[in-house]
Design a protein around this motif. Structure first.
Motif, PDB file in Angstrom:
ATOM      1  N   ASP A 228      23.973 -13.191  30.711  1.00 55.74           N
ATOM      2  CA  ASP A 228      23.539 -12.201  31.693  1.00 55.74           C
ATOM      3  C   ASP A 228      24.746 -11.619  32.409  1.00 55.74           C
ATOM      4  N   SER A 241      21.129  -8.439  29.843  1.00 55.51           N
ATOM      5  CA  SER A 241      20.580  -9.712  29.397  1.00 55.51           C
ATOM      6  C   SER A 241      20.547  -9.683  27.870  1.00 55.51           C
ATOM      7  N   ARG A 242      20.167 -10.777  27.270  1.00 51.83           N
ATOM      8  CA  ARG A 242      20.145 -10.877  25.809  1.00 51.83           C
ATOM      9  C   ARG A 242      19.369  -9.721  25.181  1.00 51.83           C
TER      10      ARG A 242
END
Length: 279
Positions: A228, A241-242
């Motif tokens: 993140d 984020s991913r």
């Protein structure tokens, strides 16, 4: 590839950035007649479409397009994310006008290149030049996710730009070109690609570290593999984020700061005039 076309990477700082975040934007701001946002596109894999029979294969594929020719100034056809379920298949197909990378994010499978399977896993980077047939098979019991960037070969760009120019035909097949990006860290496409996709990098930051990405003569596509953070440019801040993907305008600089350990996958997409000079 000219060194000027590569992203500008400043050494990560060991303390958090002192830049103030003035706003968190889910999508880039566009002001009529005003300055362009440094973020050409922002997206995540959430809400991906389910597509059946991709490239003639049975079964389903999850797919999300982050950016295409409408958003980008480089000769880039599409920046995409895709996923196939266990034992699934993305069908074999021939590329005649574009150059394409498959960068495996997670899962394991086989990259099918001109009828021959090659084992791939996280970090595997496959380069496909025009004239070749490729596909991807999931051989594991978990989803197989990959990042896709497809760019126009110079001959295709010429055909699209000049109505009276004839297509040069289908190039001959080549040899498979597959790298381990997580091991190699930087992969240049010289000798395989001749279009705008010049380089692929992986950057890893510890929590609190930051780096600055941008190039004067290239757009930069950045994909968050894990972790993140936030990306800040001018007055805009994007939460990371991913499976977040952002593309950055040429001539801009964006600071990426890690809130947790952050792995970024970075692709340099040279603008047309610089692609021609590098060919």
């Amino acid at each position: 590839m000219s060194t000027e076309a590569a992203p500008s990477h400043r050494a990560p700082a060991t303390s958090p950035s002192g830049q103030a975040a003035t706003g968190h934007l889910p999508f880039p701001a566009h002001t009529e007649g005003g300055p362009r946002s440094p973020f050409r596109s922002i997206g995540t894999a959430k809400g991906a479409a389910t597509v059946y029979g991709v490239h003639g294969a049975a079964g389903r594929t999850h797919w999300k397009c982050f950016a295409g020719r409408r958003q980008l100034d480089s000769a880039t056809e599409a920046v995409e994310w895709a996923s196939i379920p266990p034992r699934g298949l993305s069908g074999e197909h021939r590329h005649t006008r574009t150059e394409e990378i498959y960068l495996i994010l997670r899962g394991r499978g086989e990259f099918l290149f001109n009828g021959t399977p090659h084992r791939v896993g996280p970090g595997s980077l496959a380069l496909t030049a025009p004239g070749n047939v490729h596909g991807l098979r999931n051989t594991a019991d978990t989803d197989l996710d990959w990042w896709v960037i497809e760019t126009l070969a110079p001959a295709t760009h010429t055909v699209l730009s000049t109505p009276d120019h004839l297509h040069p035909g289908v190039p001959p097949m080549g040899n498979p070109v597959i790298f381990d990006l997580f091991k190699d860290r930087t992969v240049r496409t010289d000798g395989v690609f001749t279009g705008p996709l010049r380089q692929v990098d992986v950057i890893e930051l510890e929590a609190g570290q930051r780096t600055v990405l941008g190039a004067p003569d290239a757009e930069v596509a950045v994909f968050v593999h894990s972790g993140d953070g936030r990306a800040t440019a001018d007055a805009a801040t994007v939460d990371l984020s991913r499976d977040t993907c952002v593309t950055l305008a040429a001539g801009t600089s964006t600071a990426f700061q890690a809130l947790t350990p952050l792995r970024l996958l970075v692709v340099t997409l040279a603008l047309p005039q610089h692609s021609a000079e590098a060919s």
